[in-house]
Design a protein around this motif. Structure first.
Motif, PDB file in Angstrom:
ATOM      1  N   THR A 280       0.924  -1.101  -0.065  1.00 45.18           N
ATOM      2  CA  THR A 280       0.000   0.000  -0.021  1.00 45.18           C
ATOM      3  C   THR A 280       1.065   1.135  -0.116  1.00 45.18           C
ATOM      4  O   THR A 280       0.665   2.204  -0.610  1.00 45.18           O
ATOM      5  CB  THR A 280      -1.018   0.037   1.221  1.00 45.18           C
ATOM      6  N   VAL A 281       1.898   1.229   0.659  1.00 47.12           N
ATOM      7  CA  VAL A 281       2.524   2.266   0.734  1.00 47.12           C
ATOM      8  C   VAL A 281       3.673   2.610  -0.433  1.00 47.12           C
ATOM      9  O   VAL A 281       4.072   3.635  -0.856  1.00 47.12           O
ATOM     10  CB  VAL A 281       3.712   2.178   2.218  1.00 47.12           C
ATOM     11  N   GLU A 282       3.849   1.391  -1.138  1.00 54.27           N
ATOM     12  CA  GLU A 282       4.583   1.562  -2.256  1.00 54.27           C
ATOM     13  C   GLU A 282       3.793   2.123  -3.357  1.00 54.27           C
ATOM     14  O   GLU A 282       4.125   2.907  -4.174  1.00 54.27           O
ATOM     15  CB  GLU A 282       5.029   0.189  -2.821  1.00 54.27           C
ATOM     16  N   VAL A 283       2.539   1.833  -3.525  1.00 58.48           N
ATOM     17  CA  VAL A 283       1.483   2.386  -4.394  1.00 58.48           C
ATOM     18  C   VAL A 283       1.435   3.942  -4.001  1.00 58.48           C
ATOM     19  O   VAL A 283       1.407   4.761  -5.084  1.00 58.48           O
ATOM     20  CB  VAL A 283       0.148   1.702  -4.176  1.00 58.48           C
ATOM     21  N   LEU A 284       1.254   4.168  -2.718  1.00 63.53           N
ATOM     22  CA  LEU A 284       1.179   5.649  -2.317  1.00 63.53           C
ATOM     23  C   LEU A 284       2.330   6.412  -2.931  1.00 63.53           C
ATOM     24  O   LEU A 284       2.305   7.547  -3.282  1.00 63.53           O
ATOM     25  CB  LEU A 284       1.025   5.712  -0.810  1.00 63.53           C
ATOM     26  N   ALA A 285       3.491   5.746  -2.754  1.00 64.33           N
ATOM     27  CA  ALA A 285       4.763   6.574  -2.906  1.00 64.33           C
ATOM     28  C   ALA A 285       4.929   6.813  -4.648  1.00 64.33           C
ATOM     29  O   ALA A 285       5.207   7.799  -5.117  1.00 64.33           O
ATOM     30  CB  ALA A 285       6.097   5.669  -2.601  1.00 64.33           C
ATOM     31  N   ARG A 287       2.314   7.048  -6.835  1.00 63.19           N
ATOM     32  CA  ARG A 287       1.089   8.019  -7.170  1.00 63.19           C
ATOM     33  C   ARG A 287       1.471   9.263  -6.683  1.00 63.19           C
ATOM     34  O   ARG A 287       1.036  10.356  -7.474  1.00 63.19           O
ATOM     35  CB  ARG A 287      -0.201   7.648  -6.330  1.00 63.19           C
ATOM     36  N   TYR A 288       2.319   9.624  -5.598  1.00 64.45           N
ATOM     37  CA  TYR A 288       2.469  11.059  -4.923  1.00 64.45           C
ATOM     38  C   TYR A 288       3.834  11.234  -5.198  1.00 64.45           C
ATOM     39  O   TYR A 288       4.276  12.233  -4.325  1.00 64.45           O
ATOM     40  CB  TYR A 288       1.775  10.963  -3.773  1.00 64.45           C
ATOM     41  N   ALA A 289       4.677  10.478  -5.874  1.00 64.28           N
ATOM     42  CA  ALA A 289       5.943  10.880  -5.987  1.00 64.28           C
ATOM     43  C   ALA A 289       6.881  11.101  -4.912  1.00 64.28           C
ATOM     44  O   ALA A 289       7.468  12.083  -4.444  1.00 64.28           O
ATOM     45  CB  ALA A 289       6.230  12.157  -6.682  1.00 64.28           C
ATOM     46  N   LEU A 290       6.879  10.002  -4.095  1.00 63.63           N
ATOM     47  CA  LEU A 290       7.776  10.112  -2.696  1.00 63.63           C
ATOM     48  C   LEU A 290       8.881   9.162  -3.062  1.00 63.63           C
ATOM     49  O   LEU A 290       9.040   8.237  -3.667  1.00 63.63           O
ATOM     50  CB  LEU A 290       6.966   9.073  -1.519  1.00 63.63           C
ATOM     51  N   ASN A 291      10.110   9.711  -2.696  1.00 70.40           N
ATOM     52  CA  ASN A 291      11.090   8.974  -2.845  1.00 70.40           C
ATOM     53  C   ASN A 291      11.473   7.844  -1.875  1.00 70.40           C
ATOM     54  O   ASN A 291      10.591   7.774  -0.935  1.00 70.40           O
ATOM     55  CB  ASN A 291      12.487   9.812  -2.513  1.00 70.40           C
ATOM     56  N   ASP A 292      12.412   7.195  -1.908  1.00 72.86           N
ATOM     57  CA  ASP A 292      12.797   5.896  -0.946  1.00 72.86           C
ATOM     58  C   ASP A 292      12.678   6.138   0.340  1.00 72.86           C
ATOM     59  O   ASP A 292      12.185   5.304   1.208  1.00 72.86           O
ATOM     60  CB  ASP A 292      13.799   5.122  -1.469  1.00 72.86           C
ATOM     61  N   SER A 293      13.345   7.263   0.849  1.00 78.45           N
ATOM     62  CA  SER A 293      13.598   7.681   2.274  1.00 78.45           C
ATOM     63  C   SER A 293      12.191   8.060   2.898  1.00 78.45           C
ATOM     64  O   SER A 293      11.963   7.810   3.874  1.00 78.45           O
ATOM     65  CB  SER A 293      14.611   8.761   2.237  1.00 78.45           C
ATOM     66  N   GLU A 294      11.268   8.742   2.072  1.00 80.28           N
ATOM     67  CA  GLU A 294      10.190   9.018   2.280  1.00 80.28           C
ATOM     68  C   GLU A 294       9.172   7.935   2.519  1.00 80.28           C
ATOM     69  O   GLU A 294       8.264   7.987   3.459  1.00 80.28           O
ATOM     70  CB  GLU A 294       9.537  10.470   1.371  1.00 80.28           C
ATOM     71  N   ARG A 295       9.265   7.095   1.532  1.00 81.14           N
ATOM     72  CA  ARG A 295       8.161   5.815   1.483  1.00 81.14           C
ATOM     73  C   ARG A 295       8.729   4.929   2.872  1.00 81.14           C
ATOM     74  O   ARG A 295       7.707   4.438   3.440  1.00 81.14           O
ATOM     75  CB  ARG A 295       8.830   5.033   0.356  1.00 81.14           C
ATOM     76  N   SER A 296      10.032   4.983   3.186  1.00 84.84           N
ATOM     77  CA  SER A 296      10.494   3.854   4.302  1.00 84.84           C
ATOM     78  C   SER A 296       9.780   4.708   5.679  1.00 84.84           C
ATOM     79  O   SER A 296       9.299   4.155   6.621  1.00 84.84           O
ATOM     80  CB  SER A 296      11.941   3.851   4.263  1.00 84.84           C
ATOM     81  N   GLY A 297       9.913   5.988   5.628  1.00 87.52           N
ATOM     82  CA  GLY A 297       9.572   6.907   6.732  1.00 87.52           C
ATOM     83  C   GLY A 297       8.013   6.674   7.024  1.00 87.52           C
ATOM     84  O   GLY A 297       7.685   6.383   8.324  1.00 87.52           O
ATOM     85  N   VAL A 298       7.148   6.911   5.947  1.00 81.18           N
ATOM     86  CA  VAL A 298       5.660   6.767   6.065  1.00 81.18           C
ATOM     87  C   VAL A 298       5.423   5.227   6.466  1.00 81.18           C
ATOM     88  O   VAL A 298       4.548   4.901   7.557  1.00 81.18           O
ATOM     89  CB  VAL A 298       4.911   7.008   4.739  1.00 81.18           C
ATOM     90  N   LEU A 299       6.032   4.307   5.817  1.00 84.69           N
ATOM     91  CA  LEU A 299       5.754   2.915   6.287  1.00 84.69           C
ATOM     92  C   LEU A 299       6.014   2.604   7.923  1.00 84.69           C
ATOM     93  O   LEU A 299       5.454   2.122   8.636  1.00 84.69           O
ATOM     94  CB  LEU A 299       6.520   1.993   5.414  1.00 84.69           C
ATOM     95  N   ARG A 300       7.069   3.115   8.341  1.00 84.79           N
ATOM     96  CA  ARG A 300       7.465   3.192   9.470  1.00 84.79           C
ATOM     97  C   ARG A 300       6.525   3.479  10.617  1.00 84.79           C
ATOM     98  O   ARG A 300       6.061   3.092  11.606  1.00 84.79           O
ATOM     99  CB  ARG A 300       8.789   3.907  10.054  1.00 84.79           C
ATOM    100  N   HIS A 301       6.074   4.890  10.243  1.00 82.07           N
ATOM    101  CA  HIS A 301       4.826   5.300  11.240  1.00 82.07           C
ATOM    102  C   HIS A 301       3.848   4.671  11.197  1.00 82.07           C
ATOM    103  O   HIS A 301       2.986   4.569  12.164  1.00 82.07           O
ATOM    104  CB  HIS A 301       4.717   6.861  10.706  1.00 82.07           C
ATOM    105  N   VAL A 352      -5.215   0.303  -2.004  1.00 83.93           N
ATOM    106  CA  VAL A 352      -5.076  -0.963  -1.222  1.00 83.93           C
ATOM    107  C   VAL A 352      -4.657  -2.190  -2.262  1.00 83.93           C
ATOM    108  O   VAL A 352      -3.732  -2.734  -1.670  1.00 83.93           O
ATOM    109  CB  VAL A 352      -6.022  -1.269  -0.307  1.00 83.93           C
ATOM    110  N   ALA A 353      -5.315  -2.316  -3.347  1.00 79.34           N
ATOM    111  CA  ALA A 353      -4.996  -3.313  -3.923  1.00 79.34           C
ATOM    112  C   ALA A 353      -3.741  -2.948  -5.034  1.00 79.34           C
ATOM    113  O   ALA A 353      -2.890  -3.994  -5.409  1.00 79.34           O
ATOM    114  CB  ALA A 353      -6.237  -3.629  -5.007  1.00 79.34           C
ATOM    115  N   GLY A 354      -3.258  -1.872  -5.249  1.00 80.06           N
ATOM    116  CA  GLY A 354      -2.234  -1.493  -5.969  1.00 80.06           C
ATOM    117  C   GLY A 354      -2.318  -1.622  -7.351  1.00 80.06           C
ATOM    118  O   GLY A 354      -1.489  -1.655  -8.218  1.00 80.06           O
TER     119      GLY A 354
END
Length: 354
Positions: A280-285, A287-301, A352-354
Motif C-alpha cells: 500500500t505504501v509503495e503504491v502511495l509512493a 502515485r504521489y512521487a515519494l522518494n525511497d527515504s520518504e516511503r520508508s518513513g511513512v511505512l515506519r509510522h 490498497v490493491a495497488g
C-alpha cells in the motif's frame, strides 16, 4: 507539524526583506548574462546610467532557462563545464527576445525571472492584512510560520473548535496561508486540522482560496527603458484583494468548514488496509512521487502506529512530515494528508490493491 519561526522572527525578517528587495521590469535586450570560471552566474542590468550586477539564485536560473527555452539540465551542464558557451547561448537569445521581464531581486541577487504580467502579492502586505485577523481568533496559537526561499507560510490553530475523532484523539481547527513572491505557487488560504496527540497538521484541500499571480502588464507604454517598482506602488486593487483574503481566512476556521473536514477524516477510520501495508505504501509512493527515504518513513509510522486503516495511513503521512528537513516538502506531506481524506471508497480500494 514542523516547527518554523516565531511570530517576532517572522516579522523581523519580513521587514528586513522589505528594505532589501527591488523589482525591475526590463527589456531583455538590456540584460546580459555573465558566468565566471567557478560557475557563479550574474545578470548585468543597464540600470540608472550604469551596469549593475546581480547574483542569480538557483530558482532564477531555472526560470531564465525556461523563458529562453533552454533545457535546464543543458543550462546547468554548460554552467559547470562550458561557462563561455552558456553566456553565448543566453546572451544571444536575450538579444533576440522582444519580451519584457520582471526581475525580482533580494539582497543583491536575482531571485526570480518572471513575466511582466506577474502580479505581485507580497508577503509583507499579506501578513500586514491577515495577522490582525488571525490574532482575533479565540485563543489562537501560531503553531508554525516560515519564510523559505520560495514561500511564506502562516499556520495557526484555534482550540475553540475541536472534535474527538476517537476516544482521547482530539483535533482542533486551524488555517494555513501560503504565498510565493517568486512564481513558485499560488497565494492560498486553506483549512487546517491539528491533531493534539502527535502535533500533526493536515491541510484540507477544499474550501480554499487560490489566487494566481497574473495581472495586467506593468511598466508598459512607449518607454523602452527599465521600470523600477517599489512596494509603495502597489495598486489599490491589490489592497482590495487582501481584504478578500481576510474574509476567506475567517471562513476557513468556521464551524462549517471544520465539521466538513472532520467528517471526511472520520470516514477514513472505516477504510481498512486489508492488503499488505508495504505494498500500500509503495503504491502511495508511486502515485504521489515519494522518494525511497520518504516511503520508508511513512511505512515506519504506519507500522508503529498500529492502525492499519485509512486513518492510520493519513496520520502516518502527516506525522512523517515532522521529520522532513525541508519546510516546503514537509508542508507538501501535510497537504498529502488532505488529499487522502478526499478519496472515496473505490479510490481507497485501488490504493490498497495497488
Amino acid at each position: 507539524m514542523k516547527n518554523g519561526r516565531s511570530l517576532v522572527g517572522l516579522a523581523e525578517e519580513l521587514e528586513r526583506q522589505l528594505a532589501s528587495k527591488k523589482d525591475l521590469v526590463v527589456p531583455t535586450q538590456m540584460l546580459r548574462h555573465d558566468t565566471d570560471d567557478q560557475g557563479h552566474t550574474q545578470l548585468v542590468v543597464q540600470e540608472g546610467g550604469g551596469a549593475v550586477r546581480y547574483g542569480v539564485t538557483a530558482l532564477a536560473r531555472r526560470q531564465l532557462a525556461e523563458k529562453l527555452k533552454i533545457p535546464f539540465a543543458y543550462f546547468e551542464r554548460m554552467r559547470s563545464e562550458q561557462p563561455v558557451l552558456l553566456d553565448h547561448n543566453v546572451n544571444t537569445w536575450l538579444q533576440s527576445d522582444e519580451e519584457r521581464r520582471m526581475i525580482r531581486t533580494l539582497d543583491g541577487k536575482v531571485r526570480a525571472v518572471l513575466s511582466e504580467r506577474y502580479r505581485r502579492l507580497d508577503n509583507f502586505d499579506l501578513a500586514e492584512s491577515v495577522l490582525p485577523v488571525l490574532q482575533r481568533l479565540p485563543e489562537v496559537r501560531f503553531e508554525s510560520m516560515e519564510l523559505t526561499e520560495t514561500k511564506m507560510y502562516l499556520k495557526c490553530v484555534t482550540p475553540q473548535l475541536r472534535q474527538e475523532i476517537a476516544p482521547g484523539d482530539v483535533v482542533q481547527a486551524g488555517v494555513v496561508i501560503s504565498n510565493s513572491e517568486v512564481g513558485h505557487g499560488l497565494l492560498s488560504v486553506q483549512p487546517l486540522i491539528y491533531r493534539l496527540v502527535c502535533s500533526n497538521g493536515l491541510i484540507v484541500s477544499d474550501r480554499s482560496l487560490r489566487k494566481t499571480h497574473v495581472g495586467r502588464s506593468v511598466g508598459g507604454g512607449e518607454d523602452d527603458g527599465i521600470t523600477v517598482f517599489k512596494d509603495d506602488t502597489l495598486c489599490a486593487d491589490d489592497k482590495a484583494f487582501f481584504l478578500r483574503v481576510r474574509d476567506v481566512v475567517e471562513a476557513a476556521v468556521s464551524e462549517t468548514a471544520f465539521r466538513m473536514a472532520t467528517e471526511k477524516l472520520q470516514r477514513t477510520q472505516g477504510m481498512p488496509l486489508s492488503g499488505d501495508p508495504v505494498k500500500t505504501v509503495e503504491v502511495l509512493a508511486q502515485r504521489y512521487a515519494l522518494n525511497d527515504s520518504e516511503r520508508s518513513g511513512v511505512l515506519r509510522h504506519l507500522v508503529t502506529g498500529g492502525d492499519l486503516s485509512g486513518y492510520g495511513l493519513v496520520n502516518a503521512v502527516t506525522h512523517f512530515s515532522q521529520e522532513v528537513e525541508d519546510y516546503d516538502r514537509a508542508t507538501e506531506f501535510e497537504a498529502l494528508g488532505g488529499k487522502l481524506i478526499e478519496l472515496n471508497r473505490s479510490e481507497w480500494a485501488e490504493l490498497v490493491a495497488g
